[in-house]
Design an enzyme around this catalytic site. Sequence first.
Site, short mmCIF file in Angstrom:
data_model
loop_
_atom_site.label_atom_id
_atom_site.label_comp_id
_atom_site.label_asym_id
_atom_site.label_seq_id
_atom_site.Cartn_x
_atom_site.Cartn_y
_atom_site.Cartn_z
N THR A 53 0.84 -1.19 0.00
CA THR A 53 0.00 0.00 0.00
C THR A 53 0.88 1.24 0.00
O THR A 53 2.08 1.15 -0.29
CB THR A 53 -0.99 -0.03 1.19
OG1 THR A 53 -1.95 1.01 1.06
CG2 THR A 53 -0.26 0.13 2.53
N ASN A 54 0.33 2.40 0.28
CA ASN A 54 1.12 3.63 0.39
C ASN A 54 0.53 4.48 1.50
O ASN A 54 -0.50 4.13 2.08
CB ASN A 54 1.15 4.38 -0.96
CG ASN A 54 -0.24 4.78 -1.39
OD1 ASN A 54 -0.88 5.64 -0.78
ND2 ASN A 54 -0.73 4.13 -2.45
N SER A 55 1.19 5.61 1.81
CA SER A 55 0.80 6.35 3.01
C SER A 55 -0.24 7.45 2.76
O SER A 55 -0.43 8.32 3.60
CB SER A 55 2.04 6.95 3.66
OG SER A 55 2.74 7.72 2.71
N SER A 56 -0.94 7.39 1.63
CA SER A 56 -2.01 8.38 1.39
C SER A 56 -3.02 8.35 2.54
O SER A 56 -3.48 7.29 2.95
CB SER A 56 -2.73 8.05 0.07
OG SER A 56 -3.93 8.78 -0.01
N ALA A 94 -4.53 7.57 -4.35
CA ALA A 94 -3.16 7.13 -4.66
C ALA A 94 -3.24 5.64 -5.01
O ALA A 94 -3.08 4.77 -4.15
CB ALA A 94 -2.25 7.37 -3.46
#
Length: 205
Positions: free
Chosen positions: A21-24, A88
């Site tokens: 995943t990502n930190s959005s 994102a």
Amino acid sequence: MKILITAGPTREFIDPVRFITNSSSGQMGYAIAAEACRRGHEVILISGPVQIAPPEGIEVVNVVSAADMAEAVKSRFPACDCCIMSAAVADYRPAQVCEQKMKKSPGNLFIELERTEDILKSIGAVKTDRQLLIGFAAESENLLENAAGKLERKNLDWIIANKLSDGFAKSTNACVVLGRNGEKIPFDKRPKTELAGALLDLFGI
Ligand code: CTP
């Protein structure tokens, strides 16, 4: 107007308990959705997993993966006047998802990743002249060149370009908005809730 807004990250599962995943944080998309609703528009918010309470008066469609988000956006876009893609979305997902929890073994692990669908590009290819399409570009270098390339390639009306250091996973943002007719409008740092209103003013929403 009927407005589709996406927000937050996606999760691409490796096995039942692990994912990429990502930190959005989703804050920008939720702020735009709340402001559009306040202005009287009909808003559908397609949201990846975030820690924000669903705004009142807005239809929220919760999704997990890029594939889920693609399905949710593409099925609703034809009936909408505008789409703002602030999510994102993961560009890659594991080529194979293990059904069982993966066991460790000696040595390194290599996971093959395959491309996900570029949702914005897909809807840019089918958008009509009466539909407004707006994307985001979060860049760590060559901000304006990269954003201008995305505006063109994805057939967007506007792109909101921000440096990763300015806005990603923060409650404030500074950005430059590029338009398809050569517009280039800077917005200095301010809370995302305020920026949402300034952006909608610019887009005439
Ligand atoms: N986007 C999308 N589908 C994807 C990836 C991104 O719709 N699979 C959308 C995002 O919501 C955002 C814009 O496209 O509005 C971001 O453009 P993109 O080229 O994907 O940016 P990055 O993911 O940062 O990719 P790159 O490595 O090309 O910079």
